[in-house]
Design a protein around this motif. Structure first.
Motif, mmCIF file in Angstrom:
data_model
loop_
_atom_site.group_PDB
_atom_site.id
_atom_site.type_symbol
_atom_site.label_atom_id
_atom_site.label_comp_id
_atom_site.label_asym_id
_atom_site.label_seq_id
_atom_site.Cartn_x
_atom_site.Cartn_y
_atom_site.Cartn_z
ATOM 1 N N ASP A 89 0.834 -1.197 0.000
ATOM 2 C CA ASP A 89 0.000 0.000 0.000
ATOM 3 C C ASP A 89 0.872 1.251 0.000
ATOM 4 O OD1 ASP A 89 -2.851 1.246 0.639
ATOM 5 O OD2 ASP A 89 -1.408 2.218 1.969
ATOM 6 N N VAL A 90 0.547 2.198 -0.853
ATOM 7 C CA VAL A 90 1.378 3.395 -1.027
ATOM 8 C C VAL A 90 1.532 4.168 0.272
ATOM 9 C CG1 VAL A 90 1.475 5.666 -2.136
ATOM 10 C CG2 VAL A 90 0.916 3.641 -3.494
ATOM 11 N N GLN A 91 0.427 4.516 0.925
ATOM 12 C CA GLN A 91 0.514 5.337 2.134
ATOM 13 C C GLN A 91 1.194 4.594 3.277
ATOM 14 O OE1 GLN A 91 -0.023 8.469 2.091
ATOM 15 N NE2 GLN A 91 -0.916 8.502 0.043
ATOM 16 N N ASP A 92 0.950 3.288 3.383
ATOM 17 C CA ASP A 92 1.621 2.495 4.416
ATOM 18 C C ASP A 92 3.127 2.487 4.200
ATOM 19 O OD1 ASP A 92 -0.741 1.864 5.711
ATOM 20 O OD2 ASP A 92 -1.004 -0.050 4.674
ATOM 21 N N LEU A 93 3.552 2.319 2.950
ATOM 22 C CA LEU A 93 4.983 2.292 2.661
ATOM 23 C C LEU A 93 5.636 3.609 3.062
ATOM 24 C CD1 LEU A 93 7.006 0.262 1.088
ATOM 25 C CD2 LEU A 93 7.000 2.050 -0.633
ATOM 26 N N ILE A 94 4.994 4.711 2.701
ATOM 27 C CA ILE A 94 5.544 6.028 3.033
ATOM 28 C C ILE A 94 5.652 6.193 4.545
ATOM 29 C CG2 ILE A 94 5.026 8.503 2.999
ATOM 30 C CD1 ILE A 94 3.837 8.036 0.164
ATOM 31 N N GLU A 95 4.605 5.820 5.270
ATOM 32 C CA GLU A 95 4.613 5.963 6.723
ATOM 33 C C GLU A 95 5.685 5.094 7.375
ATOM 34 O OE1 GLU A 95 1.725 5.049 10.583
ATOM 35 O OE2 GLU A 95 0.872 5.052 8.557
ATOM 36 N N ILE A 96 5.758 3.838 6.954
ATOM 37 C CA ILE A 96 6.712 2.911 7.575
ATOM 38 C C ILE A 96 8.156 3.339 7.326
ATOM 39 C CG2 ILE A 96 7.627 0.552 7.395
ATOM 40 C CD1 ILE A 96 4.643 -0.314 6.952
ATOM 41 N N TYR A 97 8.494 3.700 6.080
ATOM 42 C CA TYR A 97 9.884 4.075 5.790
ATOM 43 C C TYR A 97 10.254 5.419 6.400
ATOM 44 C CZ TYR A 97 11.413 0.227 2.868
ATOM 45 O OH TYR A 97 11.823 -1.005 2.428
ATOM 46 N N THR A 98 9.289 6.316 6.527
ATOM 47 C CA THR A 98 9.574 7.588 7.192
ATOM 48 C C THR A 98 9.957 7.344 8.645
ATOM 49 O OG1 THR A 98 8.049 8.781 5.721
ATOM 50 C CG2 THR A 98 8.622 9.842 7.801
ATOM 51 N N LYS A 99 9.228 6.446 9.314
ATOM 52 C CA LYS A 99 9.551 6.118 10.708
ATOM 53 C C LYS A 99 10.843 5.321 10.798
ATOM 54 C CE LYS A 99 4.777 6.151 12.385
ATOM 55 N NZ LYS A 99 3.645 5.339 12.917
ATOM 56 N N LEU A 100 11.009 4.346 9.905
ATOM 57 C CA LEU A 100 12.202 3.500 9.935
ATOM 58 C C LEU A 100 13.466 4.330 9.737
ATOM 59 C CD1 LEU A 100 13.481 0.645 9.966
ATOM 60 C CD2 LEU A 100 13.077 0.550 7.489
ATOM 61 N N SER A 101 13.417 5.299 8.849
ATOM 62 C CA SER A 101 14.599 6.121 8.566
ATOM 63 C C SER A 101 15.045 6.930 9.775
ATOM 64 C CB SER A 101 14.323 7.063 7.395
ATOM 65 O OG SER A 101 13.408 8.081 7.750
ATOM 66 N N LYS A 102 14.110 7.209 10.688
ATOM 67 C CA LYS A 102 14.434 7.979 11.897
ATOM 68 C C LYS A 102 14.968 7.097 13.016
ATOM 69 C CE LYS A 102 10.872 11.453 10.905
ATOM 70 N NZ LYS A 102 9.553 12.023 11.336
ATOM 71 N N ARG A 103 14.803 5.784 12.858
ATOM 72 C CA ARG A 103 15.137 4.873 13.955
ATOM 73 C C ARG A 103 16.354 3.997 13.683
ATOM 74 N NH1 ARG A 103 9.271 2.504 15.613
ATOM 75 N NH2 ARG A 103 10.581 1.039 16.811
ATOM 76 N N ALA A 120 1.703 3.459 -8.792
ATOM 77 C CA ALA A 120 1.822 3.212 -7.353
ATOM 78 C C ALA A 120 3.283 3.234 -6.908
ATOM 79 C CB ALA A 120 1.179 1.873 -6.999
ATOM 80 N N SER A 121 4.158 2.625 -7.690
ATOM 81 C CA SER A 121 5.589 2.619 -7.353
ATOM 82 C C SER A 121 6.175 4.021 -7.409
ATOM 83 C CB SER A 121 6.350 1.688 -8.299
ATOM 84 O OG SER A 121 5.961 0.353 -8.108
ATOM 85 N N ALA A 122 5.829 4.759 -8.461
ATOM 86 C CA ALA A 122 6.366 6.121 -8.607
ATOM 87 C C ALA A 122 5.877 7.024 -7.485
ATOM 88 C CB ALA A 122 5.966 6.692 -9.961
ATOM 89 N N ALA A 123 4.590 6.887 -7.114
ATOM 90 C CA ALA A 123 4.040 7.744 -6.063
ATOM 91 C C ALA A 123 4.721 7.495 -4.723
ATOM 92 C CB ALA A 123 2.530 7.505 -5.940
ATOM 93 N N SER A 124 4.951 6.222 -4.393
ATOM 94 C CA SER A 124 5.511 5.887 -3.079
ATOM 95 C C SER A 124 7.029 6.052 -3.045
ATOM 96 C CB SER A 124 5.130 4.457 -2.698
ATOM 97 O OG SER A 124 5.478 3.541 -3.718
ATOM 98 N N ILE A 125 7.716 5.419 -3.997
ATOM 99 C CA ILE A 125 9.178 5.504 -4.012
ATOM 100 C C ILE A 125 9.611 6.940 -4.278
ATOM 101 C CG2 ILE A 125 11.292 4.685 -5.116
ATOM 102 C CD1 ILE A 125 9.785 2.111 -5.853
ATOM 103 N N GLY A 126 8.918 7.613 -5.204
ATOM 104 C CA GLY A 126 9.266 8.988 -5.524
ATOM 105 C C GLY A 126 9.140 9.907 -4.335
ATOM 106 N N TYR A 127 8.063 9.755 -3.568
ATOM 107 C CA TYR A 127 7.885 10.589 -2.364
ATOM 108 C C TYR A 127 9.040 10.381 -1.391
ATOM 109 C CZ TYR A 127 5.996 12.390 2.005
ATOM 110 O OH TYR A 127 5.837 13.078 3.189
ATOM 111 N N LEU A 128 9.364 9.108 -1.138
ATOM 112 C CA LEU A 128 10.429 8.819 -0.173
ATOM 113 C C LEU A 128 11.772 9.363 -0.648
ATOM 114 C CD1 LEU A 128 9.325 5.201 0.764
ATOM 115 C CD2 LEU A 128 9.295 7.200 2.272
#
Length: 404
Positions: A205-219, A240-248
């Motif tokens: 899921d796009v939003q889940d991926l963004i949320e999880i990696y944002t938190k993981l990158s801080k930890r 879907a890949s461009a939206a999620s990977i691109g945002y990160l």
């Protein structure tokens, strides 16, 4: 965009993390036991631009072929790093086939599929010790579909005792993050150095991926492999890949990426590599091949000629790029415009390094060409496509420094 600081890991000589360029990887879908098919697909992916290629190692027949696959690749001039993807029985296969353990450039371990109960730590330790003995890096990669159920139960029980429990989905996301971080810390305690560890937490899921990696990158400061797992087919998977990977990536998160597309029947596996390259180049992170700007067409462009020419030019650039990149410095950053009428044609053409403005419906049947903003020639007749690709070649020879 400032890339978040991570430790640098070498995967078969390719630097991942620590400020190195974002690395593109892909994965074969052949039966690894079929050495010929696997070698051919690895070479195809490598030639398309995959800088790391992962292969499935799921049984003894596959593990037995890995050393020969690596040797055959090197004999054919292909030195792309090969990653072994292990689930359930990796500890057995790497132990029984030392040639496989030695030939691979990295091991991928999924903590959710290493084992259960008392066997989990033993089997995980076996794989980590084999990585240490063979001086190999490891990607500790958790997936939504194979979550560590024991850890999930512990965290769910803890959550239930809270005065205001979190939603179950939040606990599941935390389980993913905890699983990968705890496993990486365990690997370090066994003796695997930090500069041998890459981690990933892949979901679909796009939003889940963004949320999880944002938190993981801080930890953690381990290099992060980013990808939307099971992204899907065709335009859905690409978007879907461009939206999620691109945002990160725009937020500095991600050291190596994979666009996990389901190929259409008969479609080349290299599509996912091309999409990854275009994603990185479109958002200004890396350049791979000259970008083509082409208008979408409208009522002014009832002829399909400009569409056909845009395809000819794009294919010409991609096919020519491997040789150009060997010969000329910076050619991958060139921009080319193929436009369909007088409305935006001249303007867009002037903004590109090279541009051609084709005649729209009812316009004079001539095509002005622009080089670095200046009109240089007007093409006409039946050979405009051939003439324009010739101009591109001459422009490159004239404008870009020859490699010594």
């Amino acid at each position: 965009m400032i890339k978040k600081n991570t430790t640098q890991v070498s995967v078969g000589g390719i630097a991942v993390g620590g400020g190195a360029p974002v690395v593109i990887q892909s994965m074969t879908n052949t039966n690894t036991a079929d050495m010929k098919a696997t070698v051919n697909q690895i070479i195809e992916l490598w030639q398309a631009g995959s800088e790391i290629v992962r292969i499935t190692v799921n049984d003894e027949e596959s593990a037995a072929q890995v050393a020969d696959i690596k040797r055959t690749l090197l004999d054919n001039g292909c030195n792309v790093p090969i990653v072994g993807d292990f689930h359930f029985n990796g500890h057995k296969l790497l132990t029984k086939f030392p040639g496989c353990a030695s030939a691979l450039d990295k091991y991928r371990i999924n903590p959710g599929n290493v084992g259960k109960g008392s066997k989990r730590d033993e089997q995980f330790s076996t794989m980590i010790n084999l990585a240490i003995d063979n001086d190999k890096p490891v990607r500790i990669g958790v997936n939504w579909g194979s979550l560590d159920q024991e850890l999930l139960k512990v965290l769910m029980d803890e959550n239930a005792k809270l005065k205001v429990p979190l939603p179950a989905s939040a606990v599941m996301k935390e389980t993913l993050i905890r699983s990968v971080i705890d496993s990486a810390i365990t690997a370090e305690s066994i003796g695997l150095t930090k500069n041998k560890i890459i981690v990933s937490c892949k979901v679909s899921d796009v939003q889940d991926l963004i949320e999880i990696y944002t938190k993981l990158s801080k930890r953690c400061s381990y290099p992060l492999h980013v990808g939307l797992t099971e992204a899907g087919m065709g335009s859905k998977g690409i978007v879907a890949s461009a939206a999620s990977i691109g945002y990160l990536l725009q937020h500095g998160i991600g050291d190596t990426i994979r666009v996990s597309l389901t190929p259409e029947p008969g479609e080349s596996r290299t599509t996912e590599v091309i999409v990854a390259q275009e994603l990185l180049q479109t958002i200004g992170i890396r350049s791979f091949t000259p970008l083509v700007t082409a208008c979408p067409g409208c009522g002014r462009t009832t002829s399909t000629y400009f569409q056909e020419l845009a395809g000819v030019v794009q294919n010409f650039l991609r096919e020519s790029m491997p040789e150009w990149k060997k010969s000329y410095e910076g050619v991958e950053e060139m921009t080319v415009a193929v436009m369909g009428c007088v409305v935006n044609g001249p303007g867009e053409s002037k903004m590109a390094n090279l541009g051609i403005s084709l005649p729209g419906t009812g316009e004079v049947p001539v095509a002005p060409v622009y080089e670095d903003g200046e009109k240089t020639v007007t093409l006409k007749g039946d050979n405009i496509g051939l003439d324009f690709t010739g101009i591109i070649t001459k422009y490159i020879e004239r404008k870009y420094k020859k490699r010594s």
